[in-house]
Scaffold this motif. Sequence first.
Motif, PDB file in Angstrom:
ATOM      1  N   ARG A  53       0.840  -1.209   0.000  1.00  0.00           N
ATOM      2  CA  ARG A  53       0.000   0.000   0.000  1.00  0.00           C
ATOM      3  C   ARG A  53       0.871   1.253   0.000  1.00  0.00           C
ATOM      4  NH1 ARG A  53      -4.239  -2.520   4.117  1.00  0.00           N
ATOM      5  NH2 ARG A  53      -5.872  -3.022   2.630  1.00  0.00           N
ATOM      6  N   GLN A  81       4.939   6.503 -11.876  1.00  0.00           N
ATOM      7  CA  GLN A  81       3.796   5.851 -12.517  1.00  0.00           C
ATOM      8  C   GLN A  81       4.205   5.322 -13.891  1.00  0.00           C
ATOM      9  OE1 GLN A  81       0.407   8.504 -12.692  1.00  0.00           O
ATOM     10  NE2 GLN A  81       0.707   9.116 -10.562  1.00  0.00           N
ATOM     11  N   ILE A 119       4.079   5.670  -5.550  1.00  0.00           N
ATOM     12  CA  ILE A 119       4.064   5.669  -7.017  1.00  0.00           C
ATOM     13  C   ILE A 119       2.926   6.538  -7.538  1.00  0.00           C
ATOM     14  CG2 ILE A 119       3.665   4.208  -9.047  1.00  0.00           C
ATOM     15  CD1 ILE A 119       5.327   2.043  -7.570  1.00  0.00           C
ATOM     16  N   ALA A 120       1.749   6.428  -6.932  1.00  0.00           N
ATOM     17  CA  ALA A 120       0.594   7.209  -7.381  1.00  0.00           C
ATOM     18  C   ALA A 120       0.826   8.713  -7.258  1.00  0.00           C
ATOM     19  CB  ALA A 120      -0.648   6.808  -6.589  1.00  0.00           C
ATOM     20  N   ALA A 121       1.690   9.124  -6.345  1.00  0.00           N
ATOM     21  CA  ALA A 121       1.952  10.551  -6.129  1.00  0.00           C
ATOM     22  C   ALA A 121       3.041  11.101  -7.040  1.00  0.00           C
ATOM     23  CB  ALA A 121       2.346  10.780  -4.666  1.00  0.00           C
ATOM     24  N   THR A 142      -3.616  -6.175 -12.437  1.00  0.00           N
ATOM     25  CA  THR A 142      -3.652  -4.769 -12.029  1.00  0.00           C
ATOM     26  C   THR A 142      -4.953  -4.450 -11.293  1.00  0.00           C
ATOM     27  OG1 THR A 142      -2.240  -4.174 -13.892  1.00  0.00           O
ATOM     28  CG2 THR A 142      -3.477  -2.395 -12.872  1.00  0.00           C
ATOM     29  N   ALA A 164      -5.161  -3.617  -7.273  1.00  0.00           N
ATOM     30  CA  ALA A 164      -5.767  -2.368  -6.793  1.00  0.00           C
ATOM     31  C   ALA A 164      -6.859  -2.660  -5.766  1.00  0.00           C
ATOM     32  CB  ALA A 164      -6.323  -1.562  -7.967  1.00  0.00           C
ATOM     33  N   ASN A 172       2.477   1.646  -3.418  1.00  0.00           N
ATOM     34  CA  ASN A 172       1.466   2.109  -4.360  1.00  0.00           C
ATOM     35  C   ASN A 172       1.162   3.592  -4.166  1.00  0.00           C
ATOM     36  OD1 ASN A 172      -0.406   1.220  -6.486  1.00  0.00           O
ATOM     37  ND2 ASN A 172      -1.972   1.852  -5.020  1.00  0.00           N
ATOM     38  N   MET A 173       1.073   4.028  -2.910  1.00  0.00           N
ATOM     39  CA  MET A 173       0.800   5.430  -2.607  1.00  0.00           C
ATOM     40  C   MET A 173       1.939   6.329  -3.128  1.00  0.00           C
ATOM     41  SD  MET A 173       0.597   7.190   1.165  1.00  0.00           S
ATOM     42  CE  MET A 173       2.339   6.867   1.408  1.00  0.00           C
ATOM     43  N   SER A 199      -7.050  -1.707  -1.610  1.00  0.00           N
ATOM     44  CA  SER A 199      -8.053  -0.724  -1.214  1.00  0.00           C
ATOM     45  C   SER A 199      -8.445  -0.895   0.252  1.00  0.00           C
ATOM     46  CB  SER A 199      -9.284  -0.814  -2.116  1.00  0.00           C
ATOM     47  OG  SER A 199      -9.934  -2.043  -1.942  1.00  0.00           O
ATOM     48  N   GLU A 222       6.360   2.257 -13.499  1.00  0.00           N
ATOM     49  CA  GLU A 222       5.554   1.095 -13.120  1.00  0.00           C
ATOM     50  C   GLU A 222       4.821   0.528 -14.343  1.00  0.00           C
ATOM     51  OE1 GLU A 222       3.754  -1.645 -10.263  1.00  0.00           O
ATOM     52  OE2 GLU A 222       5.618  -0.537 -10.397  1.00  0.00           O
TER      53      GLU A 222
END
Length: 188
Positions: free
Chosen positions: A103, A116, A109-111, A156, A160, A106-107, A164, A119
């Motif tokens: 998590r 991104q 990378i998402a920022a 994927t 995700a 992922n956080m 969550s 990935e």
Amino acid sequence: MGRWEPDAAGRLRRAAAELFGEQGLEATTVAAIAERAGVTERTFFRYFADKREVLFSDQEKFAAIFIDGVHSAPPDASALDAVAAGLYASLELFQPERRADSRIRNMVIAANPGLQERELLKMAGVADGMAAALRDRGVAEPSASIAARAGIAVLTSAFAAWLSDGETRELPELIAEGLTQLRALGGA
């Protein structure tokens, strides 16, 4: 410094994940990661080129697990069943005790748009490897590429969902659900 302690790379990965989660990627320094892991900065650089590399280390091994899973599918398996074997082989990477670290990763990378992109390239490489493994099994193009990319889409989506908030199902169940939905789309 605990340089003599085993698994320096693993301790560095855990320290980086903790620090990235606490203060973000940009505010985290290599020195802070090394200190938390109980090693020197020099030891950090033996394993990783920079702090971003901690998130993407061992990409070849990562891809090989999927590819080996496709190769190990029964000889009479369909292309999609061989891809499913690759996805299930990857579960060794996504153990329940790693969900919290995943998590955080992922956080982070998402920022970061650059991460991104990296990935996405990593997962495209996995799909290319699985497509090549399918071709080795006699699956013609474009079927090999379509099946491999569909498998990555299932992974994927399942991943995700697994990350969550409030999700209690484990990744194998989520992958199975995604494969069922993919097969249903094929029959529609």
